[in-house]
Design a protein around this motif. Structure first.
Motif, PDB file in Angstrom:
ATOM      1  N   GLU A 241      50.148 -22.116 -19.149  1.00  0.00           N
ATOM      2  CA  GLU A 241      50.779 -20.803 -18.991  1.00  0.00           C
ATOM      3  C   GLU A 241      52.252 -20.869 -19.354  1.00  0.00           C
ATOM      4  O   GLU A 241      52.805 -19.954 -19.977  1.00  0.00           O
ATOM      5  CB  GLU A 241      50.611 -20.325 -17.543  1.00  0.00           C
ATOM      6  N   ASN A 245      54.107 -18.685 -22.274  1.00  0.00           N
ATOM      7  CA  ASN A 245      55.286 -17.859 -21.980  1.00  0.00           C
ATOM      8  C   ASN A 245      56.457 -18.234 -22.880  1.00  0.00           C
ATOM      9  O   ASN A 245      57.173 -17.357 -23.389  1.00  0.00           O
ATOM     10  CB  ASN A 245      55.688 -18.026 -20.510  1.00  0.00           C
ATOM     11  N   LYS A 246      56.626 -19.533 -23.119  1.00  0.00           N
ATOM     12  CA  LYS A 246      57.734 -20.002 -23.963  1.00  0.00           C
ATOM     13  C   LYS A 246      57.566 -19.540 -25.403  1.00  0.00           C
ATOM     14  O   LYS A 246      58.508 -19.054 -26.033  1.00  0.00           O
ATOM     15  CB  LYS A 246      57.805 -21.526 -23.894  1.00  0.00           C
ATOM     16  N   LYS A 249      58.050 -15.794 -25.751  1.00  0.00           N
ATOM     17  CA  LYS A 249      59.481 -15.471 -25.618  1.00  0.00           C
ATOM     18  C   LYS A 249      60.197 -15.664 -26.945  1.00  0.00           C
ATOM     19  O   LYS A 249      61.116 -14.909 -27.299  1.00  0.00           O
ATOM     20  CB  LYS A 249      60.113 -16.357 -24.538  1.00  0.00           C
ATOM     21  N   LYS A 315      56.411  -8.099 -24.870  1.00  0.00           N
ATOM     22  CA  LYS A 315      56.108  -9.526 -24.743  1.00  0.00           C
ATOM     23  C   LYS A 315      55.492  -9.838 -23.383  1.00  0.00           C
ATOM     24  O   LYS A 315      54.516 -10.594 -23.280  1.00  0.00           O
ATOM     25  CB  LYS A 315      57.375 -10.357 -24.950  1.00  0.00           C
ATOM     26  N   SER A 316      56.049  -9.241 -22.329  1.00  0.00           N
ATOM     27  CA  SER A 316      55.529  -9.487 -20.984  1.00  0.00           C
ATOM     28  C   SER A 316      54.091  -9.004 -20.847  1.00  0.00           C
ATOM     29  O   SER A 316      53.257  -9.670 -20.221  1.00  0.00           O
ATOM     30  CB  SER A 316      56.416  -8.792 -19.936  1.00  0.00           C
ATOM     31  N   LYS A 319      51.767 -11.273 -22.962  1.00  0.00           N
ATOM     32  CA  LYS A 319      51.723 -12.572 -22.274  1.00  0.00           C
ATOM     33  C   LYS A 319      50.739 -12.527 -21.099  1.00  0.00           C
ATOM     34  O   LYS A 319      49.934 -13.451 -20.911  1.00  0.00           O
ATOM     35  CB  LYS A 319      53.128 -12.914 -21.791  1.00  0.00           C
ATOM     36  N   LYS A 320      50.780 -11.466 -20.338  1.00  0.00           N
ATOM     37  CA  LYS A 320      49.895 -11.333 -19.172  1.00  0.00           C
ATOM     38  C   LYS A 320      48.431 -11.317 -19.613  1.00  0.00           C
ATOM     39  O   LYS A 320      47.601 -12.043 -19.045  1.00  0.00           O
ATOM     40  CB  LYS A 320      50.223 -10.035 -18.420  1.00  0.00           C
ATOM     41  N   ASN A 323      47.268 -14.821 -21.026  1.00  0.00           N
ATOM     42  CA  ASN A 323      47.031 -15.807 -19.970  1.00  0.00           C
ATOM     43  C   ASN A 323      45.759 -15.499 -19.185  1.00  0.00           C
ATOM     44  O   ASN A 323      45.036 -16.420 -18.784  1.00  0.00           O
ATOM     45  CB  ASN A 323      48.243 -15.894 -19.040  1.00  0.00           C
TER      46      ASN A 323
END
Length: 522
Positions: A241, A245-246, A249, A315-316, A319-320, A323
């Motif tokens: 995860e 996230n990296k 970003k 992005k958030s 990303k969610k 994952n």
């Protein structure tokens, strides 16, 4: 994933089968079959590099096909993987195919695709049998080298002198349509030339022409095509995860820019189709309007274009969802058995010795000998004027008199080492060195290295696997870097120059010699 609706109309099925596709070849045939019965379709993947999240793009279409009542076959194309310039070594072929089968089944389960509705096949289960092999020979008697190379241009690794295996690749993919007994093949738009090749040649073998469904190529996180060989452009299916996230970003996501936006593309082709009737939610602080939901991609795209959604918020959200999709896969691959399979199928490269000197430290360039004369004070030396590109001309002294004819060197291209310390040779300063292969037994013979066709003065010469290194501005003579590297610089049994088995090349192809095989290069 909801089960297929038996009451679905032909138009509804066609809409589901073709949504988000880039192109369909054979639309009339597609409608005819769907109006009469369920469609038989296959998707194949060559078992080479590790699958990444872009594989969810075809997987979401597999889900669409199943919803539309199609019978779907997934082909693990192990033999294709070997034929594509041996991207999967023969000794790893079985292991990588096992890895693909396990990871793709895990992907499908993570997006609720029922495996019992799918058929899984390995290429070598039928591609080595007599009838198939005979058809390969029949096809090879009809196909020109030009057509075979053109068909694989977007899929098979392209080199100046392609292996015969790469030319066979498109034919095998065409024959798969017949031997898997399908109505249609599904793949990326990068395979269009193979699909049209199949449409041309299968009827010549007495087989029917199939339908071809093509997905668009989804941009990677950095804006280019997502690739298993470019680490920053893709998220591995087993990335943690934190790694996900990296990478997200760092993803390219310019405010209001909807072109080559990998995050938007992934939302369009994977997240929204898999959500079904559930909305795609972007979480925002209340001061920025609070959370916002979308059920139609065009609305999400419009909101981002008009900068109603900040890149950080997009992005958030992505990303969610990523994952959430990867969590079941990560969990399944925590088993001892699958961890062991992963490490064996994709063994880590051995770290280089701490004291190894890399050949990328050599400033090797293509140069053209524009003028050549005898050295005024040495019968064994030539003095050459060499054009090294971009207006740079250097004087080079070579000990080739009596070994290589002057007229053979005049106006020729060669490989020159350009970051040695200039040295005077019988009063004339030499600012580079012409590389040659040489043997002493049974008699002394020397040949200058030959650049590939279309070479130009100034072209950089590198070694395979060491292309990214930067040459020293000047090699320190006390550290004997050139002398150390030259020990392993040779021509191989094919007359190609290499260092420790890594080819010497330019962007146009490999460096070679005419006759001196298995000879040292100095």
């Amino acid at each position: 994933m909801a089960s297929s609706d038996q009451t679905m109309s032909v138009d509804e099925k066609l809409k589901l089968i073709t949504r988000n596709l880039d192109e369909v070849l054979g639309e009339d045939q597609l409608r005819k079959i769907v109006s009469e019965r369920d469609l038989n379709i296959y998707w194949g993947t060559a078992t080479t590099g590790k699958p990444h999240i872009a594989y969810f793009v075809p997987m979401s279409k597999v889900a669409d096909f199943l919803r539309a009542g199609c019978h779907v076959t997934i082909l693990f194309a192990d033999l294709h993987a070997y034929l594509d310039n041996m991207k999967a070594p023969w000794e790893l072929l079985k292991l990588r195919t096992e890895y693909y089968e396990n990871i793709i089944k895990s992907m499908l389960k993570s997006i609720n695709v029922p495996l019992e509705k799918l058929k899984f096949v390995r290429g070598t289960d039928y591609q080595l049998k007599q009838d198939y092999t005979l058809d390969v020979y029949r096809l090879s008697s009809m196909v020109t080298e030009h057509d075979a190379k053109k068909a694989g241009a977007e899929v098979v690794k392209q080199v100046d002198h392609p292996l015969l295996s790469g030319l066979l690749y498109p034919g095998l993919q065409a024959l798969d349509e017949e031997y898997l007994k399908v109505d249609a093949q599904f793949g990326g738009v990068d395979q269009r030339k193979i699909f049209t090749y199949a449409e041309k040649y299968l009827p010549k073998l007495g087989y029917k022409k199939r339908i071809h469904l093509m997905n668009p190529m989804v941009p990677g996180l950095m804006g280019a095509k997502m690739s298993s060989s470019v680490a920053d452009s893709k998220i591995d299916l087993l990335d943690s995860e934190g790694d996900v996230n990296k990478k997200i970003k760092q993803a390219f996501c310019e405010p209001g820019n909807i072109e080559n936006n990998g995050l938007l593309a992934f939302a369009k082709h994977v997240i929204l189709p898999l959500l079904g009737e559930k909305p795609f939610e972007v979480e925002r602080k209340q001061e920025y309007g609070g959370n916002i939901q979308f059920t139609v991609f065009e609305d999400l795209q419009k909101a981002f274009k008009e900068e109603q959604i900040h890149p950080g918020d997009l992005k958030s959200a992505v990303k969610k969802y990523i994952n959430e999709m990867l969590n079941p896969i990560r969990q399944e691959f925590q088993s001892k058995e699958l961890k062991n399979l992963t490490s064996k199928a994709y063994p880590k490269e051995q770290p280089k010795a701490a004291n190894e000197i890399e050949p990328s430290r050599l400033d090797l360039r293509i140069g053209k000998i524009t003028e050549i004369n005898m050295h005024p004070d040495a019968e064994s030396l030539y003095v050459e004027k060499v054009d090294l590109g971009n207006g740079e001309v250097r004087t080079v002294v070579s000990g080739l008199a009596g070994l290589v004819k002057m007229e053979d060197l005049k106006d020729s291209l060669g490989v020159f080492l350009c970051n040695l310390k200039p040295t005077k040779m019988r009063g004339v300063e030499s600012s580079a060195m012409l590389l040659c292969a040489s043997v002493n037994e049974p008699e002394r013979k020397v040949e200058a290295l030959i650049p590939p066709e279309n070479s130009q003065p100034g072209d950089r010469v590198v070694f395979e696997k060491y292309e990214k290194g930067q040459p020293d501005e000047r090699l320190n003579p006390k550290k004997k870097i050139w002398e150390t590297l030259a020990t392993d610089l040779v021509t191989n049994s094919d007359g190609e120059a290499e260092w420790k088995g890594n080819a010497m090349l330019t962007s146009n192809g490999k460096i070679s010699v005419k006759n001196l095989k298995n000879a040292p290069i100095k």
